[in-house]
Scaffold this motif. Structure first.
Motif, PDB file in Angstrom:
ATOM      1  N   UNK A   4      98.598  -5.802 -16.133  1.00 24.35           N
ATOM      2  CA  UNK A   4      97.364  -5.656 -16.908  1.00 24.35           C
ATOM      3  C   UNK A   4      96.544  -6.938 -16.933  1.00 24.35           C
ATOM      4  N   UNK A   5      96.917  -7.927 -16.108  1.00 24.77           N
ATOM      5  CA  UNK A   5      96.228  -9.217 -16.187  1.00 24.77           C
ATOM      6  C   UNK A   5      95.599  -9.538 -14.822  1.00 24.77           C
ATOM      7  N   UNK A   6      94.374 -10.023 -14.860  1.00 23.95           N
ATOM      8  CA  UNK A   6      93.632 -10.334 -13.640  1.00 23.95           C
ATOM      9  C   UNK A   6      93.170 -11.787 -13.698  1.00 23.95           C
ATOM     10  N   UNK A   7      93.254 -12.489 -12.556  1.00 19.65           N
ATOM     11  CA  UNK A   7      92.886 -13.902 -12.481  1.00 19.65           C
ATOM     12  C   UNK A   7      91.519 -14.071 -11.821  1.00 19.65           C
ATOM     13  N   UNK A   8      90.683 -14.884 -12.445  1.00 27.62           N
ATOM     14  CA  UNK A   8      89.388 -15.242 -11.858  1.00 27.62           C
ATOM     15  C   UNK A   8      89.339 -16.755 -11.634  1.00 27.62           C
ATOM     16  N   UNK A   9      88.761 -17.172 -10.515  1.00 30.85           N
ATOM     17  CA  UNK A   9      88.554 -18.603 -10.231  1.00 30.85           C
ATOM     18  C   UNK A   9      87.172 -19.007 -10.727  1.00 30.85           C
ATOM     19  N   UNK A  10      87.130 -20.042 -11.565  1.00 32.24           N
ATOM     20  CA  UNK A  10      85.825 -20.484 -12.089  1.00 32.24           C
ATOM     21  C   UNK A  10      85.345 -21.781 -11.442  1.00 32.24           C
ATOM     22  N   UNK A  11      86.038 -22.254 -10.408  1.00 29.81           N
ATOM     23  CA  UNK A  11      85.630 -23.512  -9.768  1.00 29.81           C
ATOM     24  C   UNK A  11      84.441 -23.254  -8.839  1.00 29.81           C
ATOM     25  N   UNK A  12      83.352 -22.817  -9.420  1.00 29.80           N
ATOM     26  CA  UNK A  12      82.162 -22.413  -8.655  1.00 29.80           C
ATOM     27  C   UNK A  12      80.937 -22.974  -9.357  1.00 29.80           C
ATOM     28  N   UNK A  13      79.812 -23.028  -8.625  1.00 27.42           N
ATOM     29  CA  UNK A  13      78.609 -23.499  -9.303  1.00 27.42           C
ATOM     30  C   UNK A  13      78.064 -22.413 -10.229  1.00 27.42           C
ATOM     31  N   UNK A  14      77.171 -22.834 -11.126  1.00 27.81           N
ATOM     32  CA  UNK A  14      76.699 -21.927 -12.175  1.00 27.81           C
ATOM     33  C   UNK A  14      76.086 -20.657 -11.598  1.00 27.81           C
ATOM     34  N   UNK A  15      75.316 -20.825 -10.515  1.00 28.16           N
ATOM     35  CA  UNK A  15      74.621 -19.660  -9.950  1.00 28.16           C
ATOM     36  C   UNK A  15      75.631 -18.620  -9.456  1.00 28.16           C
ATOM     37  N   UNK A  16      76.731 -19.092  -8.850  1.00 27.80           N
ATOM     38  CA  UNK A  16      77.763 -18.161  -8.361  1.00 27.80           C
ATOM     39  C   UNK A  16      78.403 -17.428  -9.536  1.00 27.80           C
ATOM     40  N   UNK A  17      78.742 -18.188 -10.597  1.00 22.87           N
ATOM     41  CA  UNK A  17      79.375 -17.565 -11.767  1.00 22.87           C
ATOM     42  C   UNK A  17      78.421 -16.573 -12.422  1.00 22.87           C
ATOM     43  N   UNK A  18      77.150 -16.960 -12.549  1.00 25.21           N
ATOM     44  CA  UNK A  18      76.183 -16.073 -13.205  1.00 25.21           C
ATOM     45  C   UNK A  18      75.974 -14.799 -12.390  1.00 25.21           C
ATOM     46  N   UNK A  19      75.920 -14.953 -11.062  1.00 23.86           N
ATOM     47  CA  UNK A  19      75.726 -13.771 -10.215  1.00 23.86           C
ATOM     48  C   UNK A  19      76.929 -12.831 -10.332  1.00 23.86           C
ATOM     49  N   UNK A  20      78.130 -13.402 -10.389  1.00 24.83           N
ATOM     50  CA  UNK A  20      79.326 -12.569 -10.530  1.00 24.83           C
ATOM     51  C   UNK A  20      79.307 -11.845 -11.876  1.00 24.83           C
ATOM     52  N   UNK A  21      78.921 -12.561 -12.924  1.00 27.20           N
ATOM     53  CA  UNK A  21      78.876 -11.954 -14.266  1.00 27.20           C
ATOM     54  C   UNK A  21      77.859 -10.813 -14.309  1.00 27.20           C
ATOM     55  N   UNK A  22      76.742 -11.045 -13.687  1.00 31.34           N
ATOM     56  CA  UNK A  22      75.695 -10.007 -13.615  1.00 31.34           C
ATOM     57  C   UNK A  22      76.258  -8.743 -12.950  1.00 31.34           C
ATOM     58  N   UNK A  23      76.972  -8.964 -11.851  1.00 30.79           N
ATOM     59  CA  UNK A  23      77.530  -7.814 -11.131  1.00 30.79           C
ATOM     60  C   UNK A  23      78.594  -7.080 -11.940  1.00 30.79           C
ATOM     61  N   UNK A  24      79.314  -7.855 -12.781  1.00 41.57           N
ATOM     62  CA  UNK A  24      80.425  -7.243 -13.537  1.00 41.57           C
ATOM     63  C   UNK A  24      79.969  -6.675 -14.879  1.00 41.57           C
ATOM     64  N   UNK A  25      78.641  -6.655 -15.121  1.00 40.63           N
ATOM     65  CA  UNK A  25      78.184  -6.405 -16.497  1.00 40.63           C
ATOM     66  C   UNK A  25      78.628  -5.059 -17.060  1.00 40.63           C
ATOM     67  N   UNK A  26      78.883  -4.057 -16.210  1.00 40.28           N
ATOM     68  CA  UNK A  26      79.429  -2.829 -16.830  1.00 40.28           C
ATOM     69  C   UNK A  26      80.826  -2.475 -16.289  1.00 40.28           C
ATOM     70  N   UNK A  27      81.541  -3.510 -15.813  1.00 36.37           N
ATOM     71  CA  UNK A  27      82.857  -3.256 -15.206  1.00 36.37           C
ATOM     72  C   UNK A  27      83.947  -2.960 -16.232  1.00 36.37           C
ATOM     73  N   UNK A  28      83.659  -3.130 -17.521  1.00 34.00           N
ATOM     74  CA  UNK A  28      84.671  -2.766 -18.523  1.00 34.00           C
ATOM     75  C   UNK A  28      84.731  -1.251 -18.707  1.00 34.00           C
ATOM     76  N   UNK A  29      83.789  -0.550 -18.096  1.00 31.38           N
ATOM     77  CA  UNK A  29      83.834   0.920 -18.142  1.00 31.38           C
ATOM     78  C   UNK A  29      84.111   1.424 -16.732  1.00 31.38           C
ATOM     79  N   UNK A  30      84.786   2.543 -16.616  1.00 31.93           N
ATOM     80  CA  UNK A  30      84.981   3.146 -15.294  1.00 31.93           C
ATOM     81  C   UNK A  30      83.726   3.883 -14.922  1.00 31.93           C
ATOM     82  N   UNK A  31      83.231   3.615 -13.686  1.00 34.60           N
ATOM     83  CA  UNK A  31      82.078   4.393 -13.231  1.00 34.60           C
ATOM     84  C   UNK A  31      82.508   5.777 -12.822  1.00 34.60           C
TER      85      UNK A  31
END
Ligand code: GLN
Length: 387
Positions: free
Chosen positions: A360-387
């Motif tokens: 039940x645990x997932x690992x994310x790497x945060x050693x990235x620049x802000x733009x990369x992290x923000x873009x990933x977050x944007x993409x994941x914005x509804x990933x807590x729900x199943x499409x």
């Protein structure tokens, strides 16, 4: 065809390579395999370039160039008051994984028991088995992943030859306190076991935490093999420069393995790492601060989306606990789904288990620049729900 070595023939491709390939196939942002997306410190890269153009480019000593071995000893003296003889107690390898393999093959023989903690980095078990060792798996539990006397008592026996210990711990992002190290040290001494200590994340510790090398705990100096990695220290993971530090009797045998694994390591990169290890303390503190800021950015973003984040104390990683989200899928299914549907790659922590995985645990790497992290977050914005 005749059968091949079963230890390796039946292994899957490592989860890091598999998820990086999935990221390439899906044109996804790769927060899986642990590597920074910046180019790395320019002065260190220039030192390497200068060594390629003007330095020595033939075989260096198989033990590593003297200036790097001296720099490693000086570095640990400065940071941990650990006194190492550069000529008999320090060896340079082609990365941390080779350092670990040299250490394991130097210590483990047929029938030896080796204590290993799950979650376990994926290179340990196959190499222990190739040496004929018998892994004794212990289990660290989220969210604290701490050692306990009960678990050590249940595993250490007269047959215990060695214990493999990763601190700071990948993927759980724990920096172990002195109390846990002293407990482990006590058991190693009582059962006359050697500690192989994977400390590649030693400099990547946050919030003022201190990394304590196991080799500095009283009684451990002559029974610990310490493994380090310049790739992690300098955010240059492709360089593959690792170190083994141990008392002469241990290092001597690890060197006999190393001489037939890779024999030696690119001298120009070694020269640049020697330069880097002497950088002022500020460099290391700033690196930690920058990474902690990235950790906080990804943590806050994931929490805003609704992911329960387990706080990271060190490494390039944070983990999220999927269980409260009731997605009704494993960590692996979740990672496969987000890489195709949301174009973000992560690592399922179940890959760090051989038995009874935490799923039940997932690992994310945060050693990235802000733009990369923000873009990933944007993409994941509804990933807590199943499409
Ligand atoms: N240590 C890296 C990680 O945990 C992976 C290194 C590798 O892929 N060999 O992501």
């Amino acid at each position: 065809m005749t059968s091949l070595n079963k230890v390796f023939a039946d292994l899957p491709v490592t989860i890091f390579e598999a998820m990086s390939q999935a990221a390439r196939d899906n044109n996804a942002i790769n927060l899986g395999q642990g590597f920074p997306d910046g180019p790395g410190p320019e002065d260190i890269r220039r030192a390497a370039a200068d060594a390629v153009l003007n330095g020595y480019n033939q075989y260096p000593s198989m033990m590593g160039i003297p200036e790097l071995r001296q720099a490693i000893a000086a570095h640990y003296r400065h940071w941990h008051r650990l006194d190492l003889d550069p000529m008999t107690e320090v060896m340079v390898t082609s990365g941390g994984t080779e350092a670990l393999t040299s250490a394991i093959l130097a210590v483990v023989e047929s029938g030896d028991e080796v204590i290993v903690f799950q979650p376990v980095y994926d290179s340990y078990l196959p190499i222990i088995r190739q040496a004929g060792g018998i892994p004794r798996l212990l289990r660290l539990e989220p969210p604290h992943w701490r050692l306990s006397e009960e678990m050590l008592k249940s595993a250490f026996t007269a047959k215990t030859k060695a214990v493999l210990f990763n601190n700071p711990l990948n993927p759980a992002a724990v920096v172990y306190p002195r109390e846990d190290l002293e407990l482990l040290a006590r058991y190693c001494q009582e059962f006359d076991a050697i500690a192989i200590c994977d400390e590649v994340w030693e400099h990547v510790v946050f919030d003022g935490r201190e990394h304590i090398p196991l080799i500095t705990i009283p009684g451990m100096r002559d029974r610990t093999i310490k493994v380090g990695s310049a790739g992690k220290i300098f955010s240059l993971t492709g360089w593959k420069i690792g170190f083994v530090c141990a008392a002469p009797a241990l290092l001597r045998v690890a060197a006999k393995v190393h001489q037939f694994l890779t024999f030696t390591t690119a001298p120009n990169l070694q020269a640049a790492v020697a330069y880097g290890l002497g950088k002022p303390d500020d460099y290391f503190h700033d690196m930690r601060k920058d990474l902690a800021r990235s950790r906080d950015r990804l943590t806050a973003g994931l929490e805003r989306i609704g992911f329960p984040v387990l706080k990271s104390q060190g490494t390039y990683f944070l983990t999220v606990d999927l269980s409260p989200l009731k997605l009704n899928e494993t960590d692996l299914a979740f990672c496969k789904r987000i890489v195709t549907d949301y174009k973000v790659a992560a690592i399922p922590v179940s890959a760090f288990y051989e038995k009874d995985p935490v799923t039940t645990v997932v690992r994310f790497c945060f050693a990235k620049n802000d733009a990369t992290l923000d873009a990933a977050l944007e993409r994941l914005s509804d990933a807590v729900h199943r499409r």
